[in-house]
Design a protein around this motif. Structure first.
Motif, PDB file in Angstrom:
ATOM      1  N   ARG A   1       0.652  -1.428  -0.265  1.00 17.10           N
ATOM      2  CA  ARG A   1       0.311  -0.434   0.138  1.00 17.10           C
ATOM      3  C   ARG A   1       0.864   1.448   0.482  1.00 17.10           C
ATOM      4  NH1 ARG A   1      -4.360   1.632  -1.173  1.00 17.10           N
ATOM      5  NH2 ARG A   1      -3.857   3.289  -0.158  1.00 17.10           N
ATOM      6  N   ARG A   2       1.907   1.157   0.296  1.00 13.94           N
ATOM      7  CA  ARG A   2       3.245   2.629   0.132  1.00 13.94           C
ATOM      8  C   ARG A   2       2.750   3.989   1.195  1.00 13.94           C
ATOM      9  NH1 ARG A   2       7.834   0.179  -0.258  1.00 13.94           N
ATOM     10  NH2 ARG A   2       8.162  -0.891  -2.270  1.00 13.94           N
ATOM     11  N   PRO A   3       2.199   3.498   2.576  1.00 17.18           N
ATOM     12  CA  PRO A   3       1.609   4.243   2.848  1.00 17.18           C
ATOM     13  C   PRO A   3       3.357   5.819   3.248  1.00 17.18           C
ATOM     14  CG  PRO A   3       2.823   2.727   4.418  1.00 17.18           C
ATOM     15  CD  PRO A   3       2.596   2.425   3.546  1.00 17.18           C
ATOM     16  N   SER A   4       2.218   7.054   3.194  1.00 18.66           N
ATOM     17  CA  SER A   4       3.273   8.057   2.961  1.00 18.66           C
ATOM     18  C   SER A   4       4.025   8.292   4.075  1.00 18.66           C
ATOM     19  CB  SER A   4       2.745   9.227   2.029  1.00 18.66           C
ATOM     20  OG  SER A   4       1.656   9.628   3.444  1.00 18.66           O
ATOM     21  N   ALA A   5       4.788   8.791   3.454  1.00 19.58           N
ATOM     22  CA  ALA A   5       6.270   8.965   4.896  1.00 19.58           C
ATOM     23  C   ALA A   5       5.420  10.304   6.083  1.00 19.58           C
ATOM     24  CB  ALA A   5       7.524  10.501   4.654  1.00 19.58           C
ATOM     25  N   ALA A   6       4.352  11.321   5.807  1.00 17.91           N
ATOM     26  CA  ALA A   6       3.707  11.290   6.857  1.00 17.91           C
ATOM     27  C   ALA A   6       2.832  10.981   6.842  1.00 17.91           C
ATOM     28  CB  ALA A   6       2.646  12.578   5.998  1.00 17.91           C
ATOM     29  N   GLN A   7       1.736   9.950   6.989  1.00 16.29           N
ATOM     30  CA  GLN A   7       1.039   8.680   7.279  1.00 16.29           C
ATOM     31  C   GLN A   7       2.103   7.616   8.097  1.00 16.29           C
ATOM     32  OE1 GLN A   7      -0.296   7.057   4.181  1.00 16.29           O
ATOM     33  NE2 GLN A   7      -2.033   8.304   3.548  1.00 16.29           N
ATOM     34  N   ARG A   8       2.956   7.583   8.423  1.00 19.18           N
ATOM     35  CA  ARG A   8       4.306   6.509   8.790  1.00 19.18           C
ATOM     36  C   ARG A   8       4.300   8.104  10.118  1.00 19.18           C
ATOM     37  NH1 ARG A   8       6.563   5.468   4.347  1.00 19.18           N
ATOM     38  NH2 ARG A   8       8.173   5.934   4.234  1.00 19.18           N
ATOM     39  N   ARG A   9       4.310   8.497   9.758  1.00 24.37           N
ATOM     40  CA  ARG A   9       5.138   9.175  11.505  1.00 24.37           C
ATOM     41  C   ARG A   9       3.990   9.922  12.244  1.00 24.37           C
ATOM     42  NH1 ARG A   9       7.941  14.579   8.841  1.00 24.37           N
ATOM     43  NH2 ARG A   9       8.707  15.267  11.298  1.00 24.37           N
ATOM     44  N   THR A  10       2.695  10.608  11.106  1.00 20.59           N
ATOM     45  CA  THR A  10       1.853   9.905  12.307  1.00 20.59           C
ATOM     46  C   THR A  10       0.882   9.073  12.914  1.00 20.59           C
ATOM     47  OG1 THR A  10       0.177  12.008  11.224  1.00 20.59           O
ATOM     48  CG2 THR A  10      -0.680  10.424  12.325  1.00 20.59           C
ATOM     49  N   GLU A  11       1.236   7.645  12.748  1.00 18.82           N
ATOM     50  CA  GLU A  11       0.785   6.653  12.701  1.00 18.82           C
ATOM     51  C   GLU A  11       2.081   5.439  13.266  1.00 18.82           C
ATOM     52  OE1 GLU A  11       1.031   1.653  11.761  1.00 18.82           O
ATOM     53  OE2 GLU A  11       1.628   3.008  10.136  1.00 18.82           O
ATOM     54  N   ALA A  12       3.261   7.046  13.904  1.00 21.04           N
ATOM     55  CA  ALA A  12       4.115   6.254  14.700  1.00 21.04           C
ATOM     56  C   ALA A  12       4.064   6.939  16.349  1.00 21.04           C
ATOM     57  CB  ALA A  12       5.741   7.094  14.548  1.00 21.04           C
ATOM     58  N   GLN A  13       3.245   8.159  16.116  1.00 20.16           N
ATOM     59  CA  GLN A  13       2.693   9.084  17.528  1.00 20.16           C
ATOM     60  C   GLN A  13       2.077   8.410  18.041  1.00 20.16           C
ATOM     61  OE1 GLN A  13       2.973  13.533  17.198  1.00 20.16           O
ATOM     62  NE2 GLN A  13       3.185  13.369  15.350  1.00 20.16           N
ATOM     63  N   LEU A  14       0.131   8.094  16.845  1.00 20.88           N
ATOM     64  CA  LEU A  14      -0.684   7.153  17.307  1.00 20.88           C
ATOM     65  C   LEU A  14      -0.530   5.881  18.008  1.00 20.88           C
ATOM     66  CD1 LEU A  14      -3.045   8.274  14.493  1.00 20.88           C
ATOM     67  CD2 LEU A  14      -2.902   8.609  16.702  1.00 20.88           C
ATOM     68  N   ARG A  15       1.019   5.172  18.146  1.00 20.63           N
ATOM     69  CA  ARG A  15       1.591   4.570  18.619  1.00 20.63           C
ATOM     70  C   ARG A  15       1.603   4.286  19.939  1.00 20.63           C
ATOM     71  NH1 ARG A  15       6.065   3.093  15.545  1.00 20.63           N
ATOM     72  NH2 ARG A  15       3.994   2.176  13.286  1.00 20.63           N
ATOM     73  N   VAL A  16       1.478   5.213  20.371  1.00 19.36           N
ATOM     74  CA  VAL A  16       1.998   6.139  22.000  1.00 19.36           C
ATOM     75  C   VAL A  16       0.583   5.842  22.348  1.00 19.36           C
ATOM     76  CG1 VAL A  16       3.191   7.468  23.453  1.00 19.36           C
ATOM     77  CG2 VAL A  16       4.301   6.804  21.471  1.00 19.36           C
ATOM     78  N   MET A  17      -0.330   6.383  21.226  1.00 12.70           N
ATOM     79  CA  MET A  17      -1.888   7.369  22.725  1.00 12.70           C
ATOM     80  C   MET A  17      -1.980   5.738  22.168  1.00 12.70           C
ATOM     81  SD  MET A  17      -1.731   9.783  22.584  1.00 12.70           S
ATOM     82  CE  MET A  17      -3.112  10.232  23.312  1.00 12.70           C
ATOM     83  N   LYS A  18      -2.045   4.432  21.615  1.00 18.05           N
ATOM     84  CA  LYS A  18      -3.159   3.112  22.170  1.00 18.05           C
ATOM     85  C   LYS A  18      -2.391   2.437  23.521  1.00 18.05           C
ATOM     86  CE  LYS A  18      -2.015   0.078  18.437  1.00 18.05           C
ATOM     87  NZ  LYS A  18      -1.824  -0.090  17.162  1.00 18.05           N
ATOM     88  N   ARG A  19      -0.836   3.019  24.009  1.00 19.20           N
ATOM     89  CA  ARG A  19      -0.696   2.652  24.929  1.00 19.20           C
ATOM     90  C   ARG A  19      -1.644   3.015  26.442  1.00 19.20           C
ATOM     91  NH1 ARG A  19       5.401   3.450  23.903  1.00 19.20           N
ATOM     92  NH2 ARG A  19       6.311   2.108  22.417  1.00 19.20           N
ATOM     93  N   VAL A  20      -1.909   4.263  25.993  1.00 14.29           N
ATOM     94  CA  VAL A  20      -2.770   4.621  27.488  1.00 14.29           C
ATOM     95  C   VAL A  20      -4.485   4.985  27.041  1.00 14.29           C
ATOM     96  CG1 VAL A  20      -0.731   6.515  28.342  1.00 14.29           C
ATOM     97  CG2 VAL A  20      -2.490   7.420  26.267  1.00 14.29           C
ATOM     98  N   GLY A  21      -4.659   3.843  25.995  1.00 12.66           N
ATOM     99  CA  GLY A  21      -6.322   3.733  25.796  1.00 12.66           C
ATOM    100  C   GLY A  21      -6.690   4.426  24.650  1.00 12.66           C
ATOM    101  N   TYR A  22      -6.087   4.312  23.849  1.00 11.36           N
ATOM    102  CA  TYR A  22      -6.543   4.887  22.575  1.00 11.36           C
ATOM    103  C   TYR A  22      -7.022   3.530  21.711  1.00 11.36           C
ATOM    104  CZ  TYR A  22      -6.560  10.152  23.364  1.00 11.36           C
ATOM    105  OH  TYR A  22      -6.955  11.386  23.945  1.00 11.36           O
ATOM    106  N   ARG A  23      -8.658   4.005  21.264  1.00 12.92           N
ATOM    107  CA  ARG A  23      -8.303   2.892  19.462  1.00 12.92           C
ATOM    108  C   ARG A  23      -7.917   3.036  18.131  1.00 12.92           C
ATOM    109  NH1 ARG A  23      -9.981  -1.712  21.667  1.00 12.92           N
ATOM    110  NH2 ARG A  23      -8.969  -2.621  19.842  1.00 12.92           N
ATOM    111  N   VAL A  24      -6.888   2.151  17.643  1.00 16.56           N
ATOM    112  CA  VAL A  24      -7.248   3.362  16.093  1.00 16.56           C
ATOM    113  C   VAL A  24      -7.086   2.451  14.903  1.00 16.56           C
ATOM    114  CG1 VAL A  24      -4.650   4.265  14.659  1.00 16.56           C
ATOM    115  CG2 VAL A  24      -5.118   4.757  17.125  1.00 16.56           C
ATOM    116  N   LEU A  25      -7.442   2.821  14.316  1.00 16.22           N
ATOM    117  CA  LEU A  25      -7.751   2.028  13.015  1.00 16.22           C
ATOM    118  C   LEU A  25      -6.934   3.038  11.958  1.00 16.22           C
ATOM    119  CD1 LEU A  25     -11.597   1.496  12.584  1.00 16.22           C
ATOM    120  CD2 LEU A  25      -9.428  -0.428  13.540  1.00 16.22           C
ATOM    121  N   HIS A  26      -6.586   2.399  10.507  1.00 17.33           N
ATOM    122  CA  HIS A  26      -5.278   3.357   9.471  1.00 17.33           C
ATOM    123  C   HIS A  26      -5.831   2.767   8.347  1.00 17.33           C
ATOM    124  CE1 HIS A  26      -2.195   5.068  12.473  1.00 17.33           C
ATOM    125  NE2 HIS A  26      -2.362   2.991  12.767  1.00 17.33           N
TER     126      HIS A  26
END
Length: 266
Positions: free
Chosen positions: A103-128
């Motif tokens: 799917r080749r996510p863009s660099a911007a999408q990967r950078r946001t995903e990296a931040q959201l990975r941290v939010m998942k540890r405090v109870g946030y649920r994420v779909l990409h």
């Protein structure tokens, strides 16, 4: 005679091949084939992973040896090795994505995903990469947590051009970016409608654009109903604003509903 005929018929059917025995044989051979393919795939993945680890270990060892040799102090060499290891871990974490490689996510999408990975540890649920039924729209990141539900699109724009707000319109240099504001708002509103219908109650989805590249005169600013965020501040933006709005049960319900009504784009 009738009995003999039945026996002969059964024998002939057996010799020609019963559909039931044939099915079992095919299933068995198919299972064996699948297992063999799975073992082959697993072996290839394991081999690739081992090569990657060896390469990283080699780079770390070379960095440590070079640092120690040039300075004549093994402690400085160890510091060089540790720095190389940390740099490789950070680089790898930024390149990793839940979205498949093809799917080749863009660099911007990967950078946001990296931040959201941290939010998942405090109870946030994420779909990409969730699609909007009946259209070509895509919500890059659907996030639901204590402060509500969010639809975030990630954009990388030319950093040489300034970003500004003029009369509630977004400009990148001299180019209007209002169409991206409108798209983000429309995607969030459609997601809001679908999730609300699925759950049988009103659910609010907050649209936003996370922009990487140009410097923003703000960390986040609401333009015509859409939050325009500095890309590096997504995590901070999610943590600020209104106090807790959703319970843990509501978070799970909204996440599960979004998973059902917003199809994956891969």
């Amino acid at each position: 005679m009738e009995s003999a005929t039945s026996v002969n018929g059964a024998a002939q059917q057996s010799s020609s091949g019963s559909p039931f025995s044939s099915s079992r044989t095919t299933s068995s051979s198919g299972t064996q084939g699948s297992n063999a393919a799975a073992r082959k795939t697993y072996g290839a993945l394991a081999s690739r992973s081992a090569r990657r680890l060896l390469l990283r270990g080699g780079v770390v060892a070379v960095a440590g040896a070079a640092g120690g040799f040039l300075t004549g102090d093994w402690r400085i060499g160890a510091t060089f090795a540790a720095a190389a290891l940390i740099a490789m871990i950070v680089y790898s974490s930024r390149r990793q994505s839940e979205v498949p490689r093809w799917r080749r996510p863009s660099a911007a999408q990967r950078r946001t995903e990296a931040q959201l990975r941290v939010m998942k540890r405090v109870g946030y649920r994420v779909l990409h990469a969730r699609g909007i039924p009946g259209g070509n729209g895509q919500i890059d990141h659907f996030v639901v947590g204590r402060r509500g539900a969010f639809a975030i699109d990630s954009e990388a724009w030319d950093k040489r051009l300034p970003l500004r707000n003029k009369l509630e319109k977004l400009y990148h240099g001299k180019f209007s970016r209002n169409e991206r504001i409108d798209e983000a708002l429309e995607e969030a509103r459609e997601a809001e409608r679908l999730i609300s219908e699925y759950l049988g109650r009103d659910v609010s989805v907050r649209p936003s654009l996370a922009i990487y590249g140009p410097g923003l005169p703000w960390d986040s600013h609401n333009l015509r109903g859409v939050d325009v965020i500095s890309g590096t501040k997504v995590r901070k933006w999610l943590r600020t604003g209104k106090p807790r709005q959703l319970t843990d049960k509501e978070i799970e319900e909204i996440h599960d509903a979004a998973q059902q009504v917003l199809p994956a784009r891969y």
